[in-house]
Design an enzyme around this catalytic site. Structure first.
Site, PDB file in Angstrom:
ATOM      1  N   LYS A 311      26.191  40.222  17.181  1.00  0.00           N
ATOM      2  CA  LYS A 311      25.740  39.020  16.478  1.00  0.00           C
ATOM      3  C   LYS A 311      26.854  38.017  16.196  1.00  0.00           C
ATOM      4  O   LYS A 311      26.612  36.810  16.190  1.00  0.00           O
ATOM      5  CB  LYS A 311      25.074  39.435  15.159  1.00  0.00           C
ATOM      6  CG  LYS A 311      23.856  40.338  15.333  1.00  0.00           C
ATOM      7  CD  LYS A 311      23.316  40.814  13.991  1.00  0.00           C
ATOM      8  CE  LYS A 311      22.142  41.776  14.168  1.00  0.00           C
ATOM      9  NZ  LYS A 311      21.622  42.272  12.871  1.00  0.00           N
ATOM     10  N   VAL A 312      28.054  38.498  15.918  1.00  0.00           N
ATOM     11  CA  VAL A 312      29.153  37.622  15.500  1.00  0.00           C
ATOM     12  C   VAL A 312      30.386  37.899  16.346  1.00  0.00           C
ATOM     13  O   VAL A 312      30.814  39.054  16.471  1.00  0.00           O
ATOM     14  CB  VAL A 312      29.485  37.829  14.003  1.00  0.00           C
ATOM     15  CG1 VAL A 312      30.732  37.035  13.607  1.00  0.00           C
ATOM     16  CG2 VAL A 312      28.302  37.423  13.130  1.00  0.00           C
TER      17      VAL A 312
END
Length: 358
Positions: A311-312
């Site tokens: 996600k990041v």
């Protein structure tokens, strides 16, 4: 026991980052240690987000932030093209921001009240307490009723929270609840005027929930169709933004549902495009939190942990373990006074989503 009028005398004042050039202070923190150095790096990452003209900035809000005096910061971020979409708890947007837009205030509670010794007395006076802040419950009921009025005015169908909040902004304009008419500025109004979509994934968990419950109850009793909130539509709309604008950055205050919702759109985009899709993780990410990572809860989970879920990105992420009313003015004030937004235009994400019809 003081009277209700005596207790509700000192309003919360919203800090104005435009009035305080914190750049020298934050720059000095780079040569310190612990949370000061983390905060300095976070401020520089936010500056990078704004200088990256491809980046869509998503602001995530959890915790009681507007009641604490941070509203003007968020209004200024919107009006100065420093945020392109917002994911928030419903309480921040409805119970606190829209509440103030209707003409009400939050009040400072004296030291003796913040530890709960007089909560039963406050209940008798219809005063709600958030730690060291008071809210007039009778005024909050007016906010509840107003969301019912808005729901009653809409075409009966399923709406995303973004659509409903857009209708709240239209309500403020229609009823003269604007600075031009002597009213207070607000996040809902600024976002409405700047085409910044606001998503509240758990929208019924706030004052709007009471209004929607009343709307559905009365419509159901009359055998009439009703307005409903579609949380899957929320998720799809925010994912569409990620698909249209692949480069994204997160500025997260607190954690909880807004944090998870915003992070998950990377995975949702992969689901929509197929397993072979090359969906970019959030390029930048900042989180301000006081939560601990050791209980496994999302609010304290690190951004590095989010990277394990795809996600990041790890290049430009920063956790800031600090209380938001102290950290956020420094981080946002730094970027504002460095004029990182000067050459930036808003993404107008709301224009790519379904228009709201009454």
């Amino acid at each position: 026991m003081p009277t209700k009028k005596e207790l509700l005398t000192n309003p919360i004042q919203h800090i104005d980052i435009k009035q305080h050039n914190v750049v020298p202070l934050v720059d000095a923190m780079a040569n310190m240690a612990y949370s000061s150095r983390d905060l300095n790096r976070a401020a520089k990452i936010y500056e990078m987000m704004l200088l990256d003209k491809d980046c869509g900035v998503i602001l995530c809000l959890a915790g009681s932030l507007i009641s604490a005096g941070l509203k003007q910061i968020f209004v200024d971020l919107i009006r100065n093209n420093m945020v392109d979409a917002i994911v928030s708890t419903g309480a921040n947007i409805v119970d606190q921001d829209f509440f103030e837009a209707l003409g009400f205030k939050h009040w400072i509670a004296s030291e003796e009240y913040k530890y709960g010794a007089h909560d039963a007395d406050l209940r008798d006076l219809a005063i709600d307490r958030i730690y060291d802040t008071f809210i007039d419950e009778d005024e909050l009921r007016i906010c509840d009723d107003t969301t019912k009025i808005i729901a009653d005015s809409l075409e009966p169908r399923a709406y995303s929270s973004r659509e409903f909040i857009h209708a709240m902004g239209a309500y403020l304009v229609k009823n003269g609840k604007t600075p031009a008419n002597g009213g207070a500025d607000s996040i809902v109004l600024a976002a409405y005027e700047k085409n910044v979509p606001i998503f509240c994934p758990a929208f019924s968990d706030c004052s709007a929930g009471f209004g929607l419950v009343a709307h559905q109850h009365h419509r159901s009793a009359a055998g009439k169709p009703m307005v409903a909130i579609d949380s899957a539509k929320d998720f799809y709309e925010l994912t569409k933004i990620k698909l249209e604008n692949p480069v994204t950055g997160l500025l997260m205050v607190g954690g909880g549902v807004p944090k998870n919702f915003a992070q998950d759109i990377v995975v949702a985009a992969e689901v929509l495009l197929g397993d072979d899709a090359d969906v970019a993780m959030h390029k930048y990410a900042i989180q301000i939190t006081v939560a601990d990572s050791r209980d496994g809860a999302l609010s304290g989970s690190t951004l590095k942990e989010a990277s394990s879920w795809g996600k990041v990105d790890l290049a430009w992420e920063q956790m800031v373990y600090a209380e938001a009313t102290m950290a956020l003015p420094l981080i946002t004030g730094y970027a504002f006074h460095k004029e990182a937004h000067a050459a930036r235009t808003g993404k107008n994400f709301a224009t790519m989503l379904e228009p709201v019809t009454a």
